[in-house]
Write a protein that holds these residues in place. Structure first.
Motif, mmCIF file in Angstrom:
data_model
loop_
_atom_site.group_PDB
_atom_site.id
_atom_site.type_symbol
_atom_site.label_atom_id
_atom_site.label_comp_id
_atom_site.label_asym_id
_atom_site.label_seq_id
_atom_site.Cartn_x
_atom_site.Cartn_y
_atom_site.Cartn_z
ATOM 1 N N ARG A 511 16.051 50.418 20.640
ATOM 2 C CA ARG A 511 16.788 51.643 20.316
ATOM 3 C C ARG A 511 18.276 51.354 20.197
ATOM 4 N NH1 ARG A 511 16.938 53.608 24.965
ATOM 5 N NH2 ARG A 511 19.165 53.313 25.274
ATOM 6 N N LEU A 512 18.819 50.660 21.194
ATOM 7 C CA LEU A 512 20.244 50.346 21.180
ATOM 8 C C LEU A 512 20.568 49.312 20.103
ATOM 9 C CD1 LEU A 512 22.948 50.950 22.487
ATOM 10 C CD2 LEU A 512 22.465 49.194 24.208
ATOM 11 N N LEU A 513 19.627 48.423 19.818
ATOM 12 C CA LEU A 513 19.839 47.449 18.745
ATOM 13 C C LEU A 513 20.061 48.152 17.413
ATOM 14 C CD1 LEU A 513 18.097 44.095 18.204
ATOM 15 C CD2 LEU A 513 17.988 45.741 16.345
ATOM 16 N N ARG A 514 19.194 49.127 17.117
ATOM 17 C CA ARG A 514 19.330 49.858 15.846
ATOM 18 C C ARG A 514 20.634 50.650 15.804
ATOM 19 N NH1 ARG A 514 13.623 50.383 16.763
ATOM 20 N NH2 ARG A 514 13.940 52.304 17.929
ATOM 21 N N LYS A 515 20.974 51.272 16.929
ATOM 22 C CA LYS A 515 22.198 52.069 16.987
ATOM 23 C C LYS A 515 23.434 51.189 16.814
ATOM 24 C CE LYS A 515 24.364 55.996 17.857
ATOM 25 N NZ LYS A 515 24.302 57.139 16.935
ATOM 26 N N THR A 516 23.447 50.026 17.456
ATOM 27 C CA THR A 516 24.578 49.104 17.341
ATOM 28 C C THR A 516 24.751 48.638 15.904
ATOM 29 O OG1 THR A 516 24.196 48.338 19.611
ATOM 30 C CG2 THR A 516 25.548 46.941 18.190
ATOM 31 N N LEU A 530 24.463 40.554 11.057
ATOM 32 C CA LEU A 530 23.079 40.084 11.019
ATOM 33 C C LEU A 530 22.299 40.764 12.140
ATOM 34 C CD1 LEU A 530 23.969 36.296 10.685
ATOM 35 C CD2 LEU A 530 23.186 37.783 8.828
ATOM 36 N N VAL A 531 21.104 41.247 11.833
ATOM 37 C CA VAL A 531 20.360 42.054 12.805
ATOM 38 C C VAL A 531 18.944 41.512 12.968
ATOM 39 C CG1 VAL A 531 19.560 44.379 13.406
ATOM 40 C CG2 VAL A 531 21.719 44.079 12.168
ATOM 41 N N GLN A 532 18.539 41.365 14.212
ATOM 42 C CA GLN A 532 17.178 40.925 14.526
ATOM 43 C C GLN A 532 16.157 41.822 13.833
ATOM 44 O OE1 GLN A 532 16.316 40.680 18.738
ATOM 45 N NE2 GLN A 532 14.144 41.079 18.419
ATOM 46 N N GLY A 533 15.130 41.185 13.253
ATOM 47 C CA GLY A 533 14.061 41.930 12.600
ATOM 48 C C GLY A 533 14.243 42.082 11.113
ATOM 49 N N SER A 555 18.036 41.124 20.623
ATOM 50 C CA SER A 555 17.570 41.623 21.922
ATOM 51 C C SER A 555 17.128 40.443 22.779
ATOM 52 C CB SER A 555 16.438 42.642 21.727
ATOM 53 O OG SER A 555 15.327 42.051 21.076
ATOM 54 N N ALA A 556 16.144 40.651 23.630
ATOM 55 C CA ALA A 556 15.812 39.684 24.682
ATOM 56 C C ALA A 556 15.532 38.284 24.159
ATOM 57 C CB ALA A 556 14.607 40.202 25.471
#
Length: 672
Positions: A511-516, A530-533, A555-556
């Motif tokens: 959730r926070l990953l998408r928001k960031t 660059l974003v994971q996924g 994330s983790a």
């Protein structure tokens, strides 16, 4: 007296087999001669010497070692082990968690060390069955090179199938990584080997089986590289011996052992799994064997009943537990009753095929296929019973996730302890950058059941107090506060902007990953986000490495395996101390299993270990400079937790962020 002389003689002979490590790792050693850019590191010599002493001390020796980034632990582990293996005709099993390290070992480290040490030890990478093509499944799918008709189309007009057929006609290994298709391609998945579908001795392609070939080849290797998942899938998952015995066991990334063991022991069942099995070709094949006249249609009708009752079970599960991830701590009687109906119908169906148990023709492929199907259906029904009964709680956690029921051990230390005993190497070495948070071994030994005879902790080869600082930002907000996400994202945005990019952001939720990612992309910036996924992990890391000003949001999984030396990474932002969610089924089971000791015994040490892993992404060489920013004031305010004791001993800066004036406060980070 003569006995003592013989012992001393044998001891001298052993010492001669493995020279002092200073001869290899010292300023004038073999590594310095071989590598023009070699840098002497005392910590590397010390670790290699510990491994050497462990090997020389003989059978039963177990070393647990913590070595931070930059020590050069891979060479320190392998050099004494390879010399010992060459001198004594021994085998080394090198286990690791991540694919990048396995590739590095096979493609770079082992070839270089063979040349450096004047050895010719054969080595190779042993993979799980799913990494190899199954010739039987390929033939059934029409994906062989023997015929050009019947190719399956996966929305590509059969292009993937034709590519696989061409590859199968020439491959020597059957390793699916050789195919120029994505690993998750439906065509690749269709032909991947599987333990559950393997016909064993009855397979008509047994003599050409790629999996069997890989296991035969591994018997000839002196150094076998494999991952924990494969190792534990044999010893814990299937209860079978590992297919290659080794006298020397090296476990790198050893902090991942409990997680890998838990994953190998986990059990899961779903409505889709029942549906797949009950629509299997084996049902029709079995019906053809047993049905005559008045019994025609009985098998398929009973299979349909099992499928229907299983679907009803999972519909009832959704009604009783509408939440996506819900924990079970005791048996639900309605679910238990419906499970019993599924079980009764399943057993009735399996009894129709009981004649196969007395069959003398064990090598008949048709009979073998049905037997494999029977075993899988029985296993699926057994897992449904186990997950519904919840009799193992709290030693085992039980939960519903989506349309599946799952179970996993809360703390697999007894099984792990027995696992390593049964493998019984002469010598074992366990090493990681994070095994002893705060210098204490209790968490790791308690989670693995390993009882080391030697312990070693190395300091960093870098001047961390000069190269980095840790900034603790206190937002004053709990994670569940409605303002938490907005505040944390605003802080991270300002920190990234002030640093000009070159930042790794590690957050604790998707959730926070998408928001960031959304906040950072809300206006044009001078650096790439660059974003994971959004890309495969390897491509993301390559892009992050090549674009020095870019920002990677992960994330983790990005707490490990990110190695970006130099100006490409000068800031690591961590959103909070990585405590697990209190509603997590495993956390609940652990809390009930260990009571009040759970937090201090498991939760806190694990969080420290994960935080140390994340902070370790920053300094990877003597030239690196930067800061780690942790957006969690408890790092300093909760002195009883002693979080700094698990992190590098460097300068700390503290920043308090007033909730009403985030932008102004964050600007102070550069000057506080």
């Amino acid at each position: 007296m003569e006995h003592n002389v013989d012992n001393l003689k044998r001891e001298r002979e052993k010492q001669m087999q493995i020279p002092a490590m200073e001869e290899i790792f010292g300023p004038s050693g073999k590594l310095a001669e071989y590598f023009p850019t070699f840098e002497y590191r005392k910590q590397q010599v010390d670790l290699a010497e510990e491994v050497r002493c462990t090997l020389l001390n003989g059978e039963g020796e177990i070393l647990a070692a913590e070595a931070p980034p930059g020590v050069g632990k891979t060479f320190a582990l392998l050099v004494p082990a390879m010399i010992s293996a060459a001198a004594g005709g021994k085998k080394i099993l090198f286990l690791t968690a991540g694919i990048p390290l396995q590739e590095q070992l096979i493609e770079k480290d082992l070839p270089a060390l063979n040349r450096l040490l004047g050895l010719s030890l054969p080595f190779g990478l042993l993979k799980g069955k799913g990494n190899y093509a199954c010739l039987l499944k390929a033939g059934e799918s029409g994906e062989t090179a023997d015929g050009r008709e019947g190719y399956l189309s996966f929305g590509d007009g059969g292009a993937a199938s034709r590519k696989i057929a061409e590859w199968l006609s020439s491959t020597k290994t059957g390793d699916l990584s050789e195919v120029s298709l994505p690993p998750d391609s439906p065509a690749v998945l269709r032909i991947a080997a599987s333990s559950r579908a393997c016909l064993g001795a009855a397979c008509p392609f047994r003599d050409r089986c790629f999996v069997r070939k890989s296991l035969r080849d591994a018997q000839e290797w002196s150094v076998i590289v494999a991952n924990y998942h494969l190792f534990f899938s044999y010893l814990l998952g299937a209860g079978k011996p590992f297919p290659v015995q080794a006298e020397i066991l090296i476990c790198d990334e050893a902090h991942r052992i409990p997680e890998a063991a838990r994953s190998s022991m986990a059990q899961s069942v779903s409505a889709d799994e029942f549906a797949r099995l009950l629509r299997s070709r084996a049902v029709q094949d079995g019906a053809a064997l047993i049905e005559t006249g008045a019994t025609a249609g009985k098998t398929s009708a009973l299979a349909g009943e099992v499928r229907l009752e299983a679907a009803r079970f999972f519909e009832l599960l959704e009604i009783k537990c509408p939440a996506n991830k819900a924990s079970f701590t005791s048996r639900n009687e309605e679910l238990w009753h419906q499970q019993a109906v599924v079980r009764e119908k399943t057993d009735e169906l399996l009894r129709l095929f009981s004649f196969l148990e007395d069959s003398q023709d064990e090598l008949d492929p048709e009979h073998s296929r049905i037997s494999v199907w029977m075993d899988e259906l029985k296993r699926t029904a057994d897992v449904l019973t186990w997950c519904t009964e919840t009799s193992g709680y709290p030693s085992w956690a039980y939960w519903k996730e989506g349309r599946s029921l799952s179970s996993a051990p809360a703390s697999p230390l007894e099984e792990l302890s027995e696992c390593f005993r049964s493998f019984s190497p002469e010598t074992a070495v366990f090493v990681s950058a994070t095994l002893a948070p705060g210098g204490k071994w209790g968490y790791w030994t308690g989670e693995t059941g390993v009882a080391p005879t030697r312990f070693f902790i190395s300091d960093s080869p870098f001047s961390l107090d000069e190269q980095m600082e840790i900034v603790v930002v206190d937002t004053g907000l709990e994670v569940m506060d409605p303002c938490y996400d907005r505040t944390v994202c605003a802080v991270m945005e300002k920190l990234v902007e002030a640093n000009g990019g070159s930042t790794l952001i590690l957050v604790s939720s998707l959730r926070l990953l998408r928001k960031t990612a959304e906040i950072l992309r809300n206006r044009k910036r001078a650096y790439t986000i660059l974003v994971q996924g959004e890309l495969p992990r390897t491509e993301l890391l390559r892009a992050f490495r090549e674009d020095r000003s870019s920002v990677l949001v992960g994330s983790a999984s990005f707490r490990e395996g990110v190695d970006i030396p130099g100006e490409g990474l000068t800031q690591v932002i961590i959103d909070r101390i990585p405590f697990p969610h209190p509603a997590d089924p495993l956390v609940q089971a652990r809390n009930d299993l260990f009571g009040g000791r759970s937090f201090s015994r498991i939760t806190l040490p694990e969080a420290k270990m994960l935080l140390k892993q994340a902070a370790g992404r920053l300094i990877r060489s003597r030239e690196d400079r930067g800061r780690v920013v942790i957006l969690d004031g408890r790092v300093l305010s909760r002195k009883d937790w002693n979080i700094p004791g698990a992190l590098p001993a460097v300068k700390y800066r503290r920043l308090v962020v007033p909730r009403q004036n985030v932008s102004k406060s964050v600007a102070q980070v550069r000057t506080v």
